[in-house]
Design an enzyme around this catalytic site. Structure first.
Site, PDB file in Angstrom:
ATOM      1  N   HIS A  16       0.845  -1.205   0.000  1.00 14.62           N
ATOM      2  CA  HIS A  16       0.000   0.000   0.000  1.00 14.62           C
ATOM      3  C   HIS A  16       0.883   1.259   0.000  1.00 14.62           C
ATOM      4  O   HIS A  16       0.633   2.205  -0.753  1.00 14.62           O
ATOM      5  CB  HIS A  16      -0.861   0.062   1.266  1.00 14.62           C
ATOM      6  N   LYS A  40     -17.166  -6.024   8.060  1.00 20.92           N
ATOM      7  CA  LYS A  40     -15.946  -6.778   7.738  1.00 20.92           C
ATOM      8  C   LYS A  40     -15.190  -7.211   8.991  1.00 20.92           C
ATOM      9  O   LYS A  40     -14.207  -7.923   8.902  1.00 20.92           O
ATOM     10  CB  LYS A  40     -15.021  -5.910   6.863  1.00 20.92           C
ATOM     11  N   ARG A  89      -2.127  -6.429  -8.117  1.00 16.92           N
ATOM     12  CA  ARG A  89      -0.998  -7.285  -7.766  1.00 16.92           C
ATOM     13  C   ARG A  89      -0.835  -8.411  -8.775  1.00 16.92           C
ATOM     14  O   ARG A  89       0.245  -8.688  -9.255  1.00 16.92           O
ATOM     15  CB  ARG A  89      -1.203  -7.908  -6.378  1.00 16.92           C
ATOM     16  N   SER A 127      -3.043  -7.596   3.241  1.00 17.07           N
ATOM     17  CA  SER A 127      -3.296  -7.404   4.671  1.00 17.07           C
ATOM     18  C   SER A 127      -3.612  -8.739   5.334  1.00 17.07           C
ATOM     19  O   SER A 127      -3.187  -8.997   6.462  1.00 17.07           O
ATOM     20  CB  SER A 127      -4.461  -6.430   4.876  1.00 17.07           C
TER      21      SER A 127
END
Ligand code: ADP
Length: 163
Positions: A16, A40, A89, A127
């Protein structure tokens, strides 16, 4: 033109941060916006995630750190951003990101989504991978900013992690 970089950042990774450092050079200002989505069940609170980003970007001019809930396009409007910045990515990101980009375009045709390719040495980072490694006491110092590594050490009460 200003840009918005939205995400969960739970937590911020060096991937990030790489995107933020490269992105800010392209725009007049970059708003890094943490999505507040209690559904979440994030590992880190909104305040912790904002602090982590503020600390890791303190050396950069032109960065604002904010939170939002609701639609990303509305947040972009509130910030005066003409661009939504997202990272890619691998091919696996593409389908999901393209769907969001098309959705956002249908809601706000004047807003562009720009994708930046991740630096190759950060392309394995997410993450969730970072959380998983830290949970089991692995060293994450090459994956996240120093402050985040400390927060992860505290969160999982792992003496092998700094902090
Ligand atoms: P979200 O829940 O919105 O996907 P994330 O925090 O996981 O939020 O990711 C925010 C953005 O950062 C996404 O565009 C994602 O593709 C990108 N991103 C995630 N990890 C990396 C990385 N290692 N390098 C570059 N970009 C990344």
């Amino acid at each position: 033109m200003r840009a918005l970089y939205p995400g969960s950042f739970d937590p911020l990774t060096l991937g990030h941060l790489d995107l933020i450092e490269r992105g800010v050079r392209l725009f007049d200002g970059l708003v890094v916006a943490v999505l507040e989505n209690p559904a979440k069940r994030p590992c880190f609170s909104l305040e912790q995630r904002l602090d982590q980003i503020r600390e890791a970007t303190a050396h950069l001019a032109g960065i604002e750190v904010a939170s939002f809930d609701g639609l990303t396009v509305e947040m972009a409007r509130r910030c005066g951003a003409g661009v939504i910045l997202r990272g890619l990515r691998a091919l696996s990101d593409f389908e999901y990101e393209l769907q969001i980009a098309h959705t956002n375009h249908s809601l706000a045709p004047d807003l562009e989504t720009l994708f930046m390719a991740t630096a190759t040495h950060h392309s394995f980072l997410s993450s969730s991978v970072v959380r998983e490694v830290a949970r089991f006491g692995g060293d994450v110092r090459h994956m996240v900013p120093a402050g985040v590594a400390q927060d992860l050490g505290r969160l999982f009460n792992r003496p092998t992690l700094p902090g």
